[in-house]
Design a protein around this motif. Structure first.
Motif, PDB file in Angstrom:
ATOM      1  N   LEU A   3     -12.364  -8.710  -4.382  1.00  0.00           N
ATOM      2  CA  LEU A   3     -11.213  -7.897  -4.017  1.00  0.00           C
ATOM      3  C   LEU A   3      -9.988  -8.389  -4.762  1.00  0.00           C
ATOM      4  CD1 LEU A   3     -11.752  -7.993  -0.134  1.00  0.00           C
ATOM      5  CD2 LEU A   3     -12.785  -6.412  -1.784  1.00  0.00           C
ATOM      6  N   SER A   4      -9.174  -7.459  -5.262  1.00  0.00           N
ATOM      7  CA  SER A   4      -7.951  -7.861  -5.955  1.00  0.00           C
ATOM      8  C   SER A   4      -6.896  -6.780  -5.840  1.00  0.00           C
ATOM      9  CB  SER A   4      -8.234  -8.163  -7.433  1.00  0.00           C
ATOM     10  OG  SER A   4      -8.576  -6.995  -8.125  1.00  0.00           O
ATOM     11  N   SER A   5      -5.634  -7.244  -5.827  1.00  0.00           N
ATOM     12  CA  SER A   5      -4.488  -6.343  -5.837  1.00  0.00           C
ATOM     13  C   SER A   5      -3.309  -7.068  -6.472  1.00  0.00           C
ATOM     14  CB  SER A   5      -4.118  -5.889  -4.428  1.00  0.00           C
ATOM     15  OG  SER A   5      -2.994  -5.016  -4.453  1.00  0.00           O
ATOM     16  N   VAL A   6      -2.587  -6.364  -7.338  1.00  0.00           N
ATOM     17  CA  VAL A   6      -1.407  -6.955  -7.951  1.00  0.00           C
ATOM     18  C   VAL A   6      -0.224  -6.862  -7.004  1.00  0.00           C
ATOM     19  CG1 VAL A   6       0.208  -6.824  -9.889  1.00  0.00           C
ATOM     20  CG2 VAL A   6      -2.245  -6.450 -10.279  1.00  0.00           C
ATOM     21  N   ASP A   7      -0.027  -5.718  -6.389  1.00  0.00           N
ATOM     22  CA  ASP A   7       1.095  -5.512  -5.470  1.00  0.00           C
ATOM     23  C   ASP A   7       0.566  -4.855  -4.199  1.00  0.00           C
ATOM     24  OD1 ASP A   7       3.489  -5.170  -4.225  1.00  0.00           O
ATOM     25  OD2 ASP A   7       4.310  -3.724  -5.649  1.00  0.00           O
ATOM     26  N   GLY A   8       0.068  -5.690  -3.295  1.00  0.00           N
ATOM     27  CA  GLY A   8      -0.464  -5.163  -2.053  1.00  0.00           C
ATOM     28  C   GLY A   8      -1.168  -6.250  -1.274  1.00  0.00           C
ATOM     29  N   ASP A   9      -1.303  -6.034   0.020  1.00  0.00           N
ATOM     30  CA  ASP A   9      -2.001  -6.992   0.879  1.00  0.00           C
ATOM     31  C   ASP A   9      -3.509  -6.787   0.781  1.00  0.00           C
ATOM     32  OD1 ASP A   9       0.484  -7.860   1.701  1.00  0.00           O
ATOM     33  OD2 ASP A   9       0.475  -6.671   3.549  1.00  0.00           O
ATOM     34  N   ILE A  10      -4.243  -7.872   1.021  1.00  0.00           N
ATOM     35  CA  ILE A  10      -5.700  -7.805   1.036  1.00  0.00           C
ATOM     36  C   ILE A  10      -6.187  -8.309   2.382  1.00  0.00           C
ATOM     37  CG2 ILE A  10      -7.843  -8.662   0.017  1.00  0.00           C
ATOM     38  CD1 ILE A  10      -6.405  -8.864  -2.648  1.00  0.00           C
ATOM     39  N   ARG A  11      -7.045  -7.513   3.013  1.00  0.00           N
ATOM     40  CA  ARG A  11      -7.595  -7.879   4.319  1.00  0.00           C
ATOM     41  C   ARG A  11      -9.100  -7.682   4.290  1.00  0.00           C
ATOM     42  NH1 ARG A  11      -5.086  -7.975   9.520  1.00  0.00           N
ATOM     43  NH2 ARG A  11      -6.648  -7.996  11.179  1.00  0.00           N
ATOM     44  N   ALA A  12      -9.851  -8.718   4.655  1.00  0.00           N
ATOM     45  CA  ALA A  12     -11.308  -8.642   4.672  1.00  0.00           C
ATOM     46  C   ALA A  12     -11.823  -9.145   6.004  1.00  0.00           C
ATOM     47  CB  ALA A  12     -11.904  -9.464   3.533  1.00  0.00           C
ATOM     48  N   SER A  13     -12.766  -8.428   6.585  1.00  0.00           N
ATOM     49  CA  SER A  13     -13.372  -8.852   7.844  1.00  0.00           C
ATOM     50  C   SER A  13     -14.853  -8.491   7.826  1.00  0.00           C
ATOM     51  CB  SER A  13     -12.681  -8.188   9.047  1.00  0.00           C
ATOM     52  OG  SER A  13     -12.832  -6.786   9.000  1.00  0.00           O
ATOM     53  N   GLY A  14     -15.639  -9.333   8.468  1.00  0.00           N
ATOM     54  CA  GLY A  14     -17.062  -9.041   8.597  1.00  0.00           C
ATOM     55  C   GLY A  14     -17.868  -9.209   7.328  1.00  0.00           C
ATOM     56  N   VAL A  15     -17.330  -9.896   6.326  1.00  0.00           N
ATOM     57  CA  VAL A  15     -18.058 -10.088   5.073  1.00  0.00           C
ATOM     58  C   VAL A  15     -19.097 -11.186   5.265  1.00  0.00           C
ATOM     59  CG1 VAL A  15     -17.874 -10.731   2.643  1.00  0.00           C
ATOM     60  CG2 VAL A  15     -16.083  -9.335   3.707  1.00  0.00           C
ATOM     61  N   ARG A  16     -20.288 -10.976   4.674  1.00  0.00           N
ATOM     62  CA  ARG A  16     -21.368 -11.954   4.709  1.00  0.00           C
ATOM     63  C   ARG A  16     -21.832 -12.207   3.275  1.00  0.00           C
ATOM     64  NH1 ARG A  16     -19.233 -12.055   8.833  1.00  0.00           N
ATOM     65  NH2 ARG A  16     -20.077 -11.863  10.955  1.00  0.00           N
ATOM     66  N   GLY A  17     -21.448 -13.355   2.718  1.00  0.00           N
ATOM     67  CA  GLY A  17     -21.844 -13.663   1.344  1.00  0.00           C
ATOM     68  C   GLY A  17     -20.738 -14.384   0.611  1.00  0.00           C
ATOM     69  N   ASN A  18     -20.657 -14.171  -0.688  1.00  0.00           N
ATOM     70  CA  ASN A  18     -19.617 -14.775  -1.516  1.00  0.00           C
ATOM     71  C   ASN A  18     -18.421 -13.832  -1.593  1.00  0.00           C
ATOM     72  OD1 ASN A  18     -21.304 -16.999  -2.199  1.00  0.00           O
ATOM     73  ND2 ASN A  18     -22.325 -15.735  -3.730  1.00  0.00           N
ATOM     74  N   LEU A  19     -17.257 -14.353  -1.229  1.00  0.00           N
ATOM     75  CA  LEU A  19     -16.037 -13.534  -1.223  1.00  0.00           C
ATOM     76  C   LEU A  19     -15.021 -14.131  -2.179  1.00  0.00           C
ATOM     77  CD1 LEU A  19     -14.242 -11.282  -0.114  1.00  0.00           C
ATOM     78  CD2 LEU A  19     -13.708 -12.752   1.850  1.00  0.00           C
ATOM     79  N   ASP A  20     -14.603 -13.338  -3.157  1.00  0.00           N
ATOM     80  CA  ASP A  20     -13.616 -13.766  -4.143  1.00  0.00           C
ATOM     81  C   ASP A  20     -12.414 -12.831  -4.060  1.00  0.00           C
ATOM     82  OD1 ASP A  20     -13.342 -15.567  -6.769  1.00  0.00           O
ATOM     83  OD2 ASP A  20     -12.480 -13.604  -7.175  1.00  0.00           O
ATOM     84  N   ILE A  21     -11.224 -13.409  -3.844  1.00  0.00           N
ATOM     85  CA  ILE A  21     -10.007 -12.613  -3.674  1.00  0.00           C
ATOM     86  C   ILE A  21      -8.948 -13.080  -4.653  1.00  0.00           C
ATOM     87  CG2 ILE A  21      -8.113 -12.049  -2.090  1.00  0.00           C
ATOM     88  CD1 ILE A  21     -10.067 -12.297   0.218  1.00  0.00           C
ATOM     89  N   GLN A  22      -8.290 -12.112  -5.316  1.00  0.00           N
ATOM     90  CA  GLN A  22      -7.158 -12.396  -6.192  1.00  0.00           C
ATOM     91  C   GLN A  22      -6.003 -11.497  -5.783  1.00  0.00           C
ATOM     92  OE1 GLN A  22      -8.360 -12.042 -10.276  1.00  0.00           O
ATOM     93  NE2 GLN A  22      -9.763 -13.780 -10.158  1.00  0.00           N
ATOM     94  N   ALA A  23      -4.874 -12.133  -5.440  1.00  0.00           N
ATOM     95  CA  ALA A  23      -3.696 -11.382  -5.003  1.00  0.00           C
ATOM     96  C   ALA A  23      -2.470 -11.953  -5.709  1.00  0.00           C
ATOM     97  CB  ALA A  23      -3.520 -11.479  -3.495  1.00  0.00           C
ATOM     98  N   VAL A  24      -1.644 -11.075  -6.263  1.00  0.00           N
ATOM     99  CA  VAL A  24      -0.438 -11.518  -6.958  1.00  0.00           C
ATOM    100  C   VAL A  24       0.762 -11.456  -6.019  1.00  0.00           C
ATOM    101  CG1 VAL A  24       1.117 -11.125  -8.900  1.00  0.00           C
ATOM    102  CG2 VAL A  24      -1.355 -10.843  -9.201  1.00  0.00           C
ATOM    103  N   ASP A  25       1.081 -10.281  -5.516  1.00  0.00           N
ATOM    104  CA  ASP A  25       2.229 -10.111  -4.631  1.00  0.00           C
ATOM    105  C   ASP A  25       1.763  -9.441  -3.346  1.00  0.00           C
ATOM    106  OD1 ASP A  25       4.680  -9.891  -3.483  1.00  0.00           O
ATOM    107  OD2 ASP A  25       5.521  -8.474  -4.933  1.00  0.00           O
ATOM    108  N   GLY A  26       1.260 -10.264  -2.424  1.00  0.00           N
ATOM    109  CA  GLY A  26       0.772  -9.721  -1.164  1.00  0.00           C
ATOM    110  C   GLY A  26       0.088 -10.800  -0.351  1.00  0.00           C
ATOM    111  N   HIS A  27      -0.044 -10.529   0.929  1.00  0.00           N
ATOM    112  CA  HIS A  27      -0.678 -11.473   1.846  1.00  0.00           C
ATOM    113  C   HIS A  27      -2.192 -11.276   1.847  1.00  0.00           C
ATOM    114  CE1 HIS A  27       3.288 -12.536   3.160  1.00  0.00           C
ATOM    115  NE2 HIS A  27       3.525 -11.330   3.673  1.00  0.00           N
ATOM    116  N   VAL A  28      -2.910 -12.345   2.167  1.00  0.00           N
ATOM    117  CA  VAL A  28      -4.373 -12.311   2.252  1.00  0.00           C
ATOM    118  C   VAL A  28      -4.788 -12.715   3.661  1.00  0.00           C
ATOM    119  CG1 VAL A  28      -6.530 -13.325   1.431  1.00  0.00           C
ATOM    120  CG2 VAL A  28      -4.703 -12.808  -0.194  1.00  0.00           C
TER     121      VAL A  28
END
Length: 196
Positions: free
Chosen positions: A51-76
């Motif tokens: 999951l990635s976003s340059v200008d935005g929040d990232i929210r993940a729930s219930g994931v099972r496995g490898n989770l990779d997140i990249q966020a520039v301007d936003g909360h995770v």
């Protein structure tokens, strides 16, 4: 336009957009969701989730496995997660709640980091922020070798600890319990807090 896509739960999903908020739910398969300007919200996902976003929040729930997140301007925010986790952020807080993992790496430049989850035996955990606070609240017993590094910040622990080695430059380590896990905490200018 608003676009709704219905797909089988077993089907891998790859979504990309520019000014595009993305929401994915009910998928039990790999997910890739990338937006330049928009929030990314995922509920579910398995194996590899990116999951990635340059200008935005990232929210993940219930994931099972490898989770990779990249966020520039936003909360995770990551909740109810089981697997290996890697978060790279620039300007935003990182909050991990109900996380079960033996491998976590979190790096952010300007934001607070909060972790609430179990510390697995022999697990490796790294939390790093330049201008922000780090709060670790272990669930269950804590058995870890803890390394703390800060320049102009402070360290607090709700559990009494015995610091070993040199404290020069505010770099030190200590062992809690059996010390089987590895917990690295680094904040250049912020408070590092170990809670019960």
């Amino acid at each position: 336009i608003d676009l709704t896509i219905n797909a089988p739960a077993w089907m891998a999903v790859n979504l990309q957009g520019v000014e595009t908020p993305i929401t994915v739910s009910g998928i039990a398969a790999p997910i890739q969701a990338r937006s330049v300007e928009g929030d990314v919200t995922v509920s579910g996902g398995a194996d590899n989730v990116n999951l990635s976003s340059v200008d935005g929040d990232i929210r993940a729930s219930g994931v099972r496995g490898n989770l990779d997140i990249q966020a520039v301007d936003g909360h995770v925010t990551v909740e109810d997660f089981v697997g290996a986790l890697n978060v790279q952020g620039v300007d935003g807080d990182v909050r991990l709640e109900g996380v079960t993992s033996s491998s976590i790496r979190v790096n952010t430049v300007d934001g607070d980091v909060r972790f609430n989850g179990a510390i697995a035996a022999n697990g490796t955990y790294g939390f790093k922020t330049h201008d922000g606070d780090i709060t670790i609240r272990p669930v269950g017993a804590l058995n870890a070798t803890v390394s703390v590094s800060t320049w102009s910040g402070e360290f607090e622990s709700a559990t009494p600890v015995t610091i070993s080695g040199s404290q020069e430059g505010k770099r030190f380590s200590f062992t809690v319990g059996t010390g089987s896990a590895r917990l690295d905490l680094e904040a250049f200018d912020g408070l590092i807090r170990l809670e019960k």
